[in-house]
Write a protein that holds these residues in place. Sequence first.
Motif, mmCIF file in Angstrom:
data_model
loop_
_atom_site.group_PDB
_atom_site.id
_atom_site.type_symbol
_atom_site.label_atom_id
_atom_site.label_comp_id
_atom_site.label_asym_id
_atom_site.label_seq_id
_atom_site.Cartn_x
_atom_site.Cartn_y
_atom_site.Cartn_z
ATOM 1 N N LEU B 200 0.160 8.090 9.344
ATOM 2 C CA LEU B 200 -0.113 8.830 8.100
ATOM 3 C C LEU B 200 -1.269 9.816 8.253
ATOM 4 O O LEU B 200 -1.238 10.923 7.701
ATOM 5 C CB LEU B 200 -0.405 7.863 6.950
ATOM 6 C CG LEU B 200 0.776 6.987 6.484
ATOM 7 C CD1 LEU B 200 0.363 6.131 5.300
ATOM 8 C CD2 LEU B 200 1.985 7.837 6.119
ATOM 9 N N GLU B 226 10.377 2.611 7.707
ATOM 10 C CA GLU B 226 9.134 3.297 7.374
ATOM 11 C C GLU B 226 8.699 2.798 5.991
ATOM 12 O O GLU B 226 9.058 3.367 4.963
ATOM 13 C CB GLU B 226 9.349 4.822 7.355
ATOM 14 C CG GLU B 226 9.719 5.423 8.699
ATOM 15 C CD GLU B 226 8.511 5.641 9.611
ATOM 16 O OE1 GLU B 226 7.354 5.420 9.178
ATOM 17 O OE2 GLU B 226 8.733 6.022 10.783
ATOM 18 N N THR B 227 7.912 1.731 6.014
ATOM 19 C CA THR B 227 7.497 1.089 4.774
ATOM 20 C C THR B 227 6.746 2.047 3.849
ATOM 21 O O THR B 227 6.835 1.946 2.631
ATOM 22 C CB THR B 227 6.607 -0.129 5.106
ATOM 23 O OG1 THR B 227 7.373 -1.003 5.928
ATOM 24 C CG2 THR B 227 6.172 -0.859 3.871
ATOM 25 N N HIS B 228 6.022 2.956 4.454
ATOM 26 C CA HIS B 228 5.206 3.874 3.651
ATOM 27 C C HIS B 228 5.955 5.161 3.306
ATOM 28 O O HIS B 228 5.340 6.209 3.148
ATOM 29 C CB HIS B 228 3.919 4.209 4.399
ATOM 30 C CG HIS B 228 3.144 2.988 4.778
ATOM 31 N ND1 HIS B 228 2.597 2.137 3.829
ATOM 32 C CD2 HIS B 228 2.862 2.437 5.979
ATOM 33 C CE1 HIS B 228 2.000 1.136 4.445
ATOM 34 N NE2 HIS B 228 2.150 1.284 5.746
ATOM 35 N N ASP B 231 4.622 7.253 0.451
ATOM 36 C CA ASP B 231 3.391 7.979 0.777
ATOM 37 C C ASP B 231 3.700 9.191 1.654
ATOM 38 O O ASP B 231 3.138 10.271 1.478
ATOM 39 C CB ASP B 231 2.399 7.064 1.518
ATOM 40 C CG ASP B 231 2.028 5.842 0.678
ATOM 41 O OD1 ASP B 231 1.987 5.986 -0.562
ATOM 42 O OD2 ASP B 231 1.804 4.757 1.252
#
Lengths: 451, 491
Positions: B200, B226-228, B231
């Motif tokens: 990130l 891609e857990t994020h 974001d």
Amino acid sequence: MAGFRYLPVTEDDRQAMLRTIGVDSEEALFSDVPEKIRFKGDLKVERALAEPELLRFLSGLAKKNVTTTAAASFLGAGVYDHYIPSVVDSVISRGEFYTAYTPYQAEVSQGELQAIFEFQTLICELTGMDVANSSMYDGSTALAEAATLSSGAVRKKKIVVSETVHPEYRQVLNTYAHGQHLEVVTVPAKGGTTDLESLRQTVDEQTACVIVQYPNFFGRIEPLKAIESITHAIKKTHFVVSSNPLALGLLTPPGAFHADIVVGDCQPLGIPQSFGGPHCGYFAVTKKLVRKVPGRLVGETVDEEGRRGYVLTLQAREQHIRRDKATSNICSNQALNALASAVAMNAFGKKGIREIAALNLQKAHYAADLMKKQGIAVDEAGSFFNEFMIDCGRPVRDVNRALLKKGFIGGYDLGRDSEDLKNKMLIAVTEMRTKSEIDRFAEVLGGIIHG
Amino acid sequence: MANQNQPLIFEQSKAGRTACSLPELDVPEKPLDELIDGDYIRTEVPRFPEVSELELVRHYMALSRRNFGVDNGFYPLGSCTMKYNPKVNERAARLDGLTNIHPYQDEETVQGALELLYRLQKNLEEITGMDAMTLQPAAGAHGEWTGLMIIRAYHEANHDAKRTKVIIPDTAHGTNPASATVAGFEAVTVKSDENGLVDLDDLKRVADERTAALMLTNPNTLGLFETHIQDIAEIVHTAGGKVYYDGANMNAIMGVTRPGDMGYDVVHLNLHKTFTGPHGGGGPGSGPVGVKKELAPFLPKPLIVQKEDGRYGFDNDRPLSIGRVKAFYGNFGINVRAYAYIRTMGAEGLNRVSKDAVLNANYLLKRLSETFDVPFKQFCKHEFVLSGSRQKKLGVRTLDMAKRLLDFGYYPPTIYFPLIVDEAMMIEPTETESKETLDAFADHLIQISREAEDHPEIVQEAPHATIMRRLDETRAARHPILRYRPAQRTE
């Protein structure tokens, strides 16, 4: 429903597998998907059908279409109703071919590799070129990639294309050109072929390539000899010819006119019309351009014991090695349709390929003569292959609807592409049309036009 | 017999044979030179072979026996989703009413075809969470480029000409950067973190006012979710860019989550992967592109629409469209197969597909995790990456193990990809394989690793049981022979 026939994992298997993995539920395997973006409930897709229901439903949809087997078709304009030897579908229905992927592991992919090597050879023979690749998506994208290749190879940005190139191919070229910052300049047609005077004035030092179609969109034989000399008068500028491969059974190949790149679509050779796809682009070049070719190439080599074999080769051009510096982004091709075309070409053989082209030529001319006798305004300037233009004197759409009532699929409405060609119809006559169909068609068409 | 060289079809030719049956010319024949200018009549005939129909059939039967497909055996080629290709799909695509129709027929005469395409569009919109869909792109890479051209047109329409960069993870498939180049963008790399996910901080560093888009598959190319993702989407959106979903890995998430709900703006699908279009030895595929409402005006034309009277037709009146990306309307025959598949599975079935694909991958990963280095520790989705670095120390490379798998009747996994994993081996079992198949494969791969310790030469010299030994690729590239020439062989 009794279960899903493509899914072999049973509930017992599932529990055993989850135990091995060390989790309680399959839900645990998705714990990394945040709650907020989880899809809740069932997807609103159409409901599942059992195999007999599915076939009944799809057959119902299929029956809503008027097919070229039910109505004699005089429609072409880039896609044609041709004879496909039965052996073609038999070969491409082999699971070893159609359920395989790109032959990365050559030792267990020799069948596909050899078949492509043979396809490359057949295309070289037909086009008179040195090298052909393993295939492209279709003729239109092959043409756009030819422009890209030329521009990159000669480092110029101007693409000159004749108005007599298929209109949809030119639209695809424009889309690609926009991405590549290429300038596309269209040379008008004059009397059904490329206006040579205008071409002479357009081609200049900035020109990467000149693109023409042979036979052109209107069925005409373009004067390749003259176009080539105008093109090659400028040093480095490429001469690109988009060509119906079936016509090349009879016509002098573009290679003999010093074309640098020859592209086109193999649909006329062994591939059904299939509502416009999948078909199969081909891409052939001179020896000099071999390292700039997009897509897969198969080459001959030997194995450790000296036996002849085949591999994917010159891969340094391609996206999986070169990434953003690759000659193209193409990854897959139309391998199965290239195979179909190769089987068809082999079935036709040396004599058949000329014979089928000759049948098209003779029948189309017979049809044109007959229509003239019916008092239909047939455009007569220059020679043509299996397509020609007539003036209906009224909207082609209406004429085609009247023809359909008599069991015919009429020709292509040229007014779709240009106001100048309003009421003009492009008629294709292939070897599939019998004399009696042609006779009746001319008579009915004459009746509609004069009626 | 299969061990013998199969001669080229040209080498089997004998003058006077044929494998076709053309109708007689039934109209009066005219001399050729009356019809065409002599310069354009071919003098040299193409040297096509002359063989009988049976010889032709035997030739291709011999070639088919020298080829390996999903119908032959397990084909865990990572990132390619080599699942079973249903037979009913083949039957459907060959129905007369779906095969022998011309793309320029009057709309009224192809209502069935248009209805099928329209229904497919609607189903795919629902599966991806997108608002509009085009079926025109011919394959995945073609869809990527189409999607990027749509994003480009969107920025251009906003007079935002400075957006020239497309951000692509270092794990991405080679087509991503290549498609960005072909669409006129500059490809910029974003790094992966130690968990194999988009870094990130690095994304924040590269995302700026020049960013046109981020291309990202999810699960990503390492098979990790891609857990994020929210974001990630926010970072790119805040910078003014669009987020592009490479649908290569859609097989992991059907009915679980949707690109449209994750924050993606554009999606391409590979109907020849998730939706069972056969791979055909390298194609044809089909690469539909879906977009959110805001981008819909830029889709390629024509679009297939349902009119007010319920009939189907083409919408060509699309002034903001990027234009055409292919002649006609896409690879119809492949789209028919995908539709047949969706109608076979339904909502429950598609969700079960993804769950079983993920289960199979995690099970196989677990079975192999003692024997091979596992670079990332979290659960995988539908595929996973192993490293052969442990075996490399014994002098056995991943390539060697791949070749050894051939001896046991398997098509090997994808190797040396993604590029960030040393000696990578990327395995995608798919949901259509049974536990028994997975167990046997795991046993064999573990056996190969044992051989690497005890008898490395067996692995290094593999394959032993195939019709060909390893082929000399260097020679093929150094002295390219790309076609048969009769002059070469005068024996």
